[in-house]
Design a protein around this motif. Structure first.
Motif, PDB file in Angstrom:
ATOM      1  N   VAL A 247       0.857  -1.188   0.000  1.00  0.00           N
ATOM      2  CA  VAL A 247       0.000   0.000   0.000  1.00  0.00           C
ATOM      3  C   VAL A 247       0.891   1.236   0.000  1.00  0.00           C
ATOM      4  CG1 VAL A 247      -1.817   1.293   1.204  1.00  0.00           C
ATOM      5  CG2 VAL A 247      -1.762  -1.216   1.372  1.00  0.00           C
ATOM      6  N   THR A 250      -3.016   5.747  -1.470  1.00  0.00           N
ATOM      7  CA  THR A 250      -4.278   5.049  -1.746  1.00  0.00           C
ATOM      8  C   THR A 250      -4.072   3.931  -2.779  1.00  0.00           C
ATOM      9  OG1 THR A 250      -4.800   6.683  -3.471  1.00  0.00           O
ATOM     10  CG2 THR A 250      -5.704   7.078  -1.263  1.00  0.00           C
ATOM     11  N   ARG A 251      -2.818   3.775  -3.231  1.00  0.00           N
ATOM     12  CA  ARG A 251      -2.551   2.832  -4.313  1.00  0.00           C
ATOM     13  C   ARG A 251      -2.117   1.481  -3.740  1.00  0.00           C
ATOM     14  NH1 ARG A 251       1.957   2.078  -8.375  1.00  0.00           N
ATOM     15  NH2 ARG A 251       0.916   1.736 -10.374  1.00  0.00           N
ATOM     16  N   CYS A 252      -2.870   0.444  -4.103  1.00  0.00           N
ATOM     17  CA  CYS A 252      -2.602  -0.885  -3.550  1.00  0.00           C
ATOM     18  C   CYS A 252      -2.146  -1.835  -4.657  1.00  0.00           C
ATOM     19  CB  CYS A 252      -3.862  -1.489  -2.937  1.00  0.00           C
ATOM     20  SG  CYS A 252      -4.688  -0.394  -1.788  1.00  0.00           S
ATOM     21  N   ASN A 264      -6.339   1.685  -7.222  1.00  0.00           N
ATOM     22  CA  ASN A 264      -6.279   2.948  -6.494  1.00  0.00           C
ATOM     23  C   ASN A 264      -7.589   3.145  -5.739  1.00  0.00           C
ATOM     24  OD1 ASN A 264      -6.008   5.574  -5.515  1.00  0.00           O
ATOM     25  ND2 ASN A 264      -4.568   6.045  -7.167  1.00  0.00           N
ATOM     26  N   ALA A 265      -7.494   3.140  -4.410  1.00  0.00           N
ATOM     27  CA  ALA A 265      -8.686   3.178  -3.559  1.00  0.00           C
ATOM     28  C   ALA A 265      -9.065   4.602  -3.161  1.00  0.00           C
ATOM     29  CB  ALA A 265      -8.463   2.317  -2.317  1.00  0.00           C
ATOM     30  N   GLU A 266      -8.616   5.583  -3.916  1.00  0.00           N
ATOM     31  CA  GLU A 266      -8.941   6.975  -3.621  1.00  0.00           C
ATOM     32  C   GLU A 266     -10.454   7.147  -3.450  1.00  0.00           C
ATOM     33  OE1 GLU A 266      -7.437   9.536  -6.624  1.00  0.00           O
ATOM     34  OE2 GLU A 266      -7.997  11.357  -5.545  1.00  0.00           O
ATOM     35  N   GLU A 269     -12.361   3.306   1.416  1.00  0.00           N
ATOM     36  CA  GLU A 269     -11.550   2.952   2.572  1.00  0.00           C
ATOM     37  C   GLU A 269     -10.329   2.167   2.080  1.00  0.00           C
ATOM     38  OE1 GLU A 269     -12.216   0.542   6.672  1.00  0.00           O
ATOM     39  OE2 GLU A 269     -13.954   1.600   5.839  1.00  0.00           O
ATOM     40  N   VAL A 270      -9.143   2.662   2.388  1.00  0.00           N
ATOM     41  CA  VAL A 270      -7.933   2.022   1.871  1.00  0.00           C
ATOM     42  C   VAL A 270      -7.615   0.794   2.741  1.00  0.00           C
ATOM     43  CG1 VAL A 270      -5.489   2.344   1.314  1.00  0.00           C
ATOM     44  CG2 VAL A 270      -7.090   4.267   1.084  1.00  0.00           C
TER      45      VAL A 270
END
Ligand SMILES: Nc1ncnc2c1ncn2[C@@H]1O[C@H](COP(=O)(O)OP(=O)(O)OP(=O)(O)O)[C@@H](O)[C@H]1O
Ligand SMILES: [Mg+2]
Length: 352
Positions: A247, A250-252, A264-266, A269-270
């Motif tokens: 992680v 926000t990028r997983c 990208n979980a922008e 919830e990350v």
């Protein structure tokens, strides 16, 4: 103000909990659709709002007034059903005027109201006919006219279009929406047709087994489903599990069964590193022959279904099946190997 509020609403039938602790706030003039599979409690919720059922727990408010014990005819709602139940022996005009007569509206006022509603729904030429002399769509419009002519504060629709063919459904739903906007009436609409829900609503309430899964505007419900159920229920979705390897902000980096992905979980919830997540994306997020995206997927086409504007594709990627889409001119057939790019922002991370 015709705001509508349900707080902690419960309705049981013996041991079936048809409506299971529902909270819902509907603004004045808002068009809200209840959507969900058969038996999820849509009709029961609607009938409880109308007063045909009394809640076992919780409250129904119109404005700041509790309506729980107010009988249906004192609620200023009108309900429009799937089976439109027109009086067969009465003319269109008399069918529409019926509710006004019941409410003892002076006949001097009746005429103007009826004419206005008939005009609005293109029924002006049909006043003298009997329901049996009308097409299905015309009958449906008479039923609509009958429910709105009394100018209720809250309009309740229970699958009002399910007897119509596809073209008429679209035509009448546009009419319903325009009419509701023009009158500024608050509307609760029940359907299990997802296209209809997306097209007509200010907000959609997705129900499952008497509970609310998600509430949102059509865009949010479609683009950002929060649960597996919502992702799978609305539109087509690819849903997979994966393990979060890295992680960064926000990028997983996610290990999915078919390969590695960047999600990208922008705005969502990350997840934590090491977590197992469920996530989804839409077939149309798979951009054919897009080499620019960081996510590259190559699959073998199992089935290609030509739909006119697009081709629906079922593909296999490292033993995993998924849906894709192509609007490419080139004809794609089963057996082809095709590559896709998926944007990092295209994914929704799902609960449950
Ligand atoms: N009068 C009743 N007596 C007993 N059980 C009922 C009654 N009405 C509804 N139910 C049950 O309550 C649950 C919710 O039913 P409801 O009619 O609200 O579903 P729905 O979402 O409108 O479904 P559909 O899309 O099939 O119309 C179902 O399990 C149903 O069997
Ligand atoms: Mg129903």
């Amino acid at each position: 103000m015709a705001t509508l509020k349900l707080t902690n609403l419960v309705k049981r039938f013996d041991d079936v909990v048809a409506v299971d602790h529902i909270d819902l706030d509907v603004a004045d003039g808002e068009f809200v659709t209840l959507l969900g599979p058969s038996g999820c409690g849509k009709t029961t919720t609607l009938r409880t709002i109308a007063g045909f059922y009394y809640p076992d727990e919780g409250e129904v408010y119109f404005g700041d007034k509790i309506m729980n014990n107010v009988p249906p005819n004192k609620r200023d709602t009108a309900m429009c059903f799937q089976s439109y139940a027109l009086f067969p022996h009465m003319s269109v005009w008399d069918n529409i005027s019926f509710g006004l007569k019941m409410r003892k509206i002076p006949s001097s006022e009746q005429r103007g109201k009826i004419e206005r509603v008939m005009e609005m729904l293109s029924l002006s030429e049909l006043g003298k006919r009997k329901p049996g002399q009308l097409s299905g769509g015309q009958q449906q419009r008479v039923a609509l006219a009958r429910s709105i002519v009394t100018e209720p504060e809250v309009l309740l629709f229970d699958e009002p279009l399910s007897n119509l063919d596809a073209k008429l459904r679209v035509q009448v739903r546009v009419e319903i929406r325009e009419m509701q906007k023009r009158l500024g009436t608050t509307a609760i609409y029940v359907t299990h047709d997802q296209d209809e829900a997306l097209a007509i609503s200010d907000r959609i309430v997705i129900m499952k087994q008497g509970r609310i899964e998600q509430i949102g505007d059509p865009y949010t419900i479609y683009r950002h489903p929060e649960t597996r159920f919502v992702a799978g229920f609305i539109g087509m979705a690819n849903i997979f599990d994966g393990v979060v390897l890295e992680v960064e902000g926000t990028r997983c980096t996610v290990q999915a069964p078919f390969g590695k992905l960047f999600i990208n979980a922008e705005g969502q919830e990350v997840p934590h590193k090491g977590a197992t997540i469920h996530f989804s994306w839409r077939p149309e997020d798979m951009k054919i022959r897009d080499r620019a995206s960081t996510n590259q997927i190559t699959g073998k086409v199992l089935q290609a279904v030509f739909m006119g504007d697009i081709t629906d594709l079922f593909i296999e990627v490292n033993g995993q099946k998924m849906r894709a889409q192509s609007d490419d001119e080139a004809k794609i057939v089963a057996g082809d190997s095709v590559s896709f790019g998926i944007a990092e922002h295209a994914f929704s991370i799902l609960r449950g």
